[in-house]
Design a protein around this motif. Structure first.
Motif, PDB file in Angstrom:
ATOM      1  N   ASN A 141       0.821  -1.216   0.000  1.00  0.00           N
ATOM      2  CA  ASN A 141       0.000   0.000   0.000  1.00  0.00           C
ATOM      3  C   ASN A 141       0.854   1.265   0.000  1.00  0.00           C
ATOM      4  O   ASN A 141       0.458   2.297  -0.545  1.00  0.00           O
ATOM      5  CB  ASN A 141      -0.945   0.004   1.202  1.00  0.00           C
ATOM      6  CG  ASN A 141      -2.042  -1.031   1.082  1.00  0.00           C
ATOM      7  OD1 ASN A 141      -2.380  -1.486  -0.018  1.00  0.00           O
ATOM      8  ND2 ASN A 141      -2.598  -1.439   2.221  1.00  0.00           N
ATOM      9  N   ALA A 142       2.021   1.182   0.640  1.00  0.00           N
ATOM     10  CA  ALA A 142       2.893   2.355   0.723  1.00  0.00           C
ATOM     11  C   ALA A 142       3.860   2.469  -0.450  1.00  0.00           C
ATOM     12  O   ALA A 142       4.436   3.528  -0.674  1.00  0.00           O
ATOM     13  CB  ALA A 142       3.692   2.321   2.025  1.00  0.00           C
ATOM     14  N   SER A 143       4.012   1.371  -1.217  1.00  0.00           N
ATOM     15  CA  SER A 143       5.055   1.319  -2.239  1.00  0.00           C
ATOM     16  C   SER A 143       4.599   1.735  -3.622  1.00  0.00           C
ATOM     17  O   SER A 143       5.438   1.974  -4.487  1.00  0.00           O
ATOM     18  CB  SER A 143       5.628  -0.104  -2.332  1.00  0.00           C
ATOM     19  OG  SER A 143       6.268  -0.466  -1.149  1.00  0.00           O
ATOM     20  N   GLY A 144       3.307   1.775  -3.845  1.00  0.00           N
ATOM     21  CA  GLY A 144       2.852   2.044  -5.198  1.00  0.00           C
ATOM     22  C   GLY A 144       3.194   0.891  -6.116  1.00  0.00           C
ATOM     23  O   GLY A 144       2.813  -0.253  -5.876  1.00  0.00           O
ATOM     24  N   ARG A 145       3.979   1.156  -7.151  1.00  0.00           N
ATOM     25  CA  ARG A 145       4.302   0.127  -8.143  1.00  0.00           C
ATOM     26  C   ARG A 145       5.637  -0.563  -7.884  1.00  0.00           C
ATOM     27  O   ARG A 145       6.096  -1.365  -8.708  1.00  0.00           O
ATOM     28  CB  ARG A 145       4.305   0.747  -9.540  1.00  0.00           C
ATOM     29  CG  ARG A 145       2.923   1.184 -10.013  1.00  0.00           C
ATOM     30  CD  ARG A 145       2.958   1.660 -11.451  1.00  0.00           C
ATOM     31  NE  ARG A 145       3.692   2.901 -11.587  1.00  0.00           N
ATOM     32  CZ  ARG A 145       3.123   4.109 -11.600  1.00  0.00           C
ATOM     33  NH1 ARG A 145       1.815   4.215 -11.438  1.00  0.00           N
ATOM     34  NH2 ARG A 145       3.846   5.198 -11.759  1.00  0.00           N
ATOM     35  N   SER A 146       6.300  -0.293  -6.758  1.00  0.00           N
ATOM     36  CA  SER A 146       7.564  -0.962  -6.447  1.00  0.00           C
ATOM     37  C   SER A 146       7.370  -2.483  -6.419  1.00  0.00           C
ATOM     38  O   SER A 146       6.325  -2.977  -6.004  1.00  0.00           O
ATOM     39  CB  SER A 146       8.106  -0.494  -5.100  1.00  0.00           C
ATOM     40  OG  SER A 146       8.357   0.886  -5.102  1.00  0.00           O
ATOM     41  N   ARG A 147       8.385  -3.211  -6.875  1.00  0.00           N
ATOM     42  CA  ARG A 147       8.322  -4.672  -6.848  1.00  0.00           C
ATOM     43  C   ARG A 147       8.548  -5.173  -5.420  1.00  0.00           C
ATOM     44  O   ARG A 147       9.447  -4.682  -4.722  1.00  0.00           O
ATOM     45  CB  ARG A 147       9.373  -5.268  -7.788  1.00  0.00           C
ATOM     46  CG  ARG A 147       9.180  -4.863  -9.239  1.00  0.00           C
ATOM     47  CD  ARG A 147       7.809  -5.264  -9.750  1.00  0.00           C
ATOM     48  NE  ARG A 147       7.560  -4.753 -11.078  1.00  0.00           N
ATOM     49  CZ  ARG A 147       7.754  -5.467 -12.204  1.00  0.00           C
ATOM     50  NH1 ARG A 147       8.225  -6.690 -12.135  1.00  0.00           N
ATOM     51  NH2 ARG A 147       7.475  -4.929 -13.369  1.00  0.00           N
ATOM     52  N   LEU A 148       7.755  -6.139  -5.004  1.00  0.00           N
ATOM     53  CA  LEU A 148       7.838  -6.671  -3.644  1.00  0.00           C
ATOM     54  C   LEU A 148       8.353  -8.104  -3.660  1.00  0.00           C
ATOM     55  O   LEU A 148       7.999  -8.891  -4.537  1.00  0.00           O
ATOM     56  CB  LEU A 148       6.465  -6.638  -2.968  1.00  0.00           C
ATOM     57  CG  LEU A 148       5.780  -5.275  -2.842  1.00  0.00           C
ATOM     58  CD1 LEU A 148       4.494  -5.414  -2.038  1.00  0.00           C
ATOM     59  CD2 LEU A 148       6.707  -4.267  -2.188  1.00  0.00           C
ATOM     60  N   LEU A 149       9.172  -8.406  -2.662  1.00  0.00           N
ATOM     61  CA  LEU A 149       9.666  -9.764  -2.475  1.00  0.00           C
ATOM     62  C   LEU A 149       9.491 -10.157  -1.015  1.00  0.00           C
ATOM     63  O   LEU A 149       9.540  -9.318  -0.122  1.00  0.00           O
ATOM     64  CB  LEU A 149      11.149  -9.874  -2.851  1.00  0.00           C
ATOM     65  CG  LEU A 149      11.487  -9.705  -4.336  1.00  0.00           C
ATOM     66  CD1 LEU A 149      11.830  -8.259  -4.625  1.00  0.00           C
ATOM     67  CD2 LEU A 149      12.657 -10.595  -4.718  1.00  0.00           C
ATOM     68  N   LEU A 150       9.300 -11.436  -0.802  1.00  0.00           N
ATOM     69  CA  LEU A 150       9.218 -11.989   0.545  1.00  0.00           C
ATOM     70  C   LEU A 150      10.339 -12.998   0.704  1.00  0.00           C
ATOM     71  O   LEU A 150      10.451 -13.948  -0.075  1.00  0.00           O
ATOM     72  CB  LEU A 150       7.866 -12.667   0.766  1.00  0.00           C
ATOM     73  CG  LEU A 150       7.684 -13.432   2.086  1.00  0.00           C
ATOM     74  CD1 LEU A 150       7.885 -12.510   3.284  1.00  0.00           C
ATOM     75  CD2 LEU A 150       6.307 -14.088   2.142  1.00  0.00           C
ATOM     76  N   VAL A 151      11.203 -12.767   1.692  1.00  0.00           N
ATOM     77  CA  VAL A 151      12.320 -13.665   1.971  1.00  0.00           C
ATOM     78  C   VAL A 151      12.054 -14.345   3.317  1.00  0.00           C
ATOM     79  O   VAL A 151      12.068 -13.692   4.364  1.00  0.00           O
ATOM     80  CB  VAL A 151      13.657 -12.905   2.016  1.00  0.00           C
ATOM     81  CG1 VAL A 151      14.810 -13.871   2.283  1.00  0.00           C
ATOM     82  CG2 VAL A 151      13.889 -12.149   0.708  1.00  0.00           C
ATOM     83  N   LEU A 152      11.786 -15.634   3.269  1.00  0.00           N
ATOM     84  CA  LEU A 152      11.543 -16.412   4.492  1.00  0.00           C
ATOM     85  C   LEU A 152      12.873 -16.971   4.978  1.00  0.00           C
ATOM     86  O   LEU A 152      13.552 -17.702   4.253  1.00  0.00           O
ATOM     87  CB  LEU A 152      10.556 -17.548   4.212  1.00  0.00           C
ATOM     88  CG  LEU A 152       9.170 -17.109   3.704  1.00  0.00           C
ATOM     89  CD1 LEU A 152       8.318 -18.330   3.386  1.00  0.00           C
ATOM     90  CD2 LEU A 152       8.478 -16.222   4.736  1.00  0.00           C
ATOM     91  N   VAL A 153      13.235 -16.624   6.198  1.00  0.00           N
ATOM     92  CA  VAL A 153      14.526 -17.011   6.762  1.00  0.00           C
ATOM     93  C   VAL A 153      14.298 -18.144   7.756  1.00  0.00           C
ATOM     94  O   VAL A 153      13.636 -17.973   8.781  1.00  0.00           O
ATOM     95  CB  VAL A 153      15.213 -15.820   7.458  1.00  0.00           C
ATOM     96  CG1 VAL A 153      16.578 -16.237   8.001  1.00  0.00           C
ATOM     97  CG2 VAL A 153      15.357 -14.653   6.495  1.00  0.00           C
TER      98      VAL A 153
END
Length: 217
Positions: free
Chosen positions: A132-144
């Motif tokens: 919601n805060a990023s607009g069109r920025s690409r998002l990634l999820l890194v599970l550690v």
């Protein structure tokens, strides 16, 4: 009807005055940006004790990115610029270069600890806040996930797929990496993989933004 030369000149003078008022810059500011080498902006969110190693790995990559570090999704959200329609007729809106060079990341990665107690709903909520805060920025999820003799079994494909759907992410936007510890630390292969995926995502973001900027109005 077409504007007369005098009207066009007056309009240009008004534009120049507005630009000087709302977007002060030196005469060579745009040249400085143009001459600077490409430097993608990345954001790391969550598990800040791992950010230093990722930043060091990113520093050795090409193109060399700049990396923002946020302890939580809340800190990331608070740091995002607030959209403004002020001076909408300017060629460059106030602070546009600064915002897109130093504030809005091409790719943002949420680092989340992954074990049997991890709440998929909680992780999805964090991704939603960042989106919601990023607009069109690409998002990634890194599970550690912790590694070693006492570490839990690798997460099942079904559980990862369910989490990915809850976060509305593509398969390539979710990584599972192992961390030795304590304190947790990522191995070289995980660091290289994480930086590679982040840079590829940022490149896709900037490519799409360039196409959007060239699109006819």
């Amino acid at each position: 009807c077409a504007a007369q030369p005098g009207q066009r000149a007056a309009s240009l003078r008004r534009q120049s005055a507005l630009t000087a008022r709302f977007f002060p810059m030196s005469s060579d500011c745009l040249d400085d940006y143009h001459a600077a080498p490409p430097s993608p902006l990345l954001a790391l969110v969550g598990m800040p004790h791992l950010h230093g190693a990722l930043q060091a790995a990113a520093a050795a990559a090409e193109p060399k990115p700049r990396v923002l570090s946020f302890a939580s999704d809340g800190a990331y959200v608070e740091a995002q610029p607030v959209p403004s329609g002020e001076a909408a007729n300017l060629v460059l809106k106030p602070g546009w270069l600064h915002k897109h060079t130093h504030c809005i990341a091409g790719a943002a990665a949420l680092l989340a600890s992954w074990d049997d107690s991890t709440s998929a709903t909680g992780v999805a909520a964090q991704i939603g806040a960042i989106r919601n805060a990023s607009g069109r920025s690409r998002l990634l999820l890194v599970l550690v996930q912790a590694s070693g003799e006492a570490s839990p079994a690798p997460p099942s494909e079904e559980r990862i797929a369910a989490l990915r759907r809850a976060c509305d992410l593509e398969p390539r936007s979710l990584l599972v990496v192992s961390a030795d510890g304590p304190p947790p630390s990522l191995d070289a292969a995980s660091l290289a993989r994480g930086v590679k995926v982040l840079l590829e995502a940022a490149a896709a973001y900037y490519r799409d933004e360039a196409r959007r900027a060239r699109a006819p109005k």
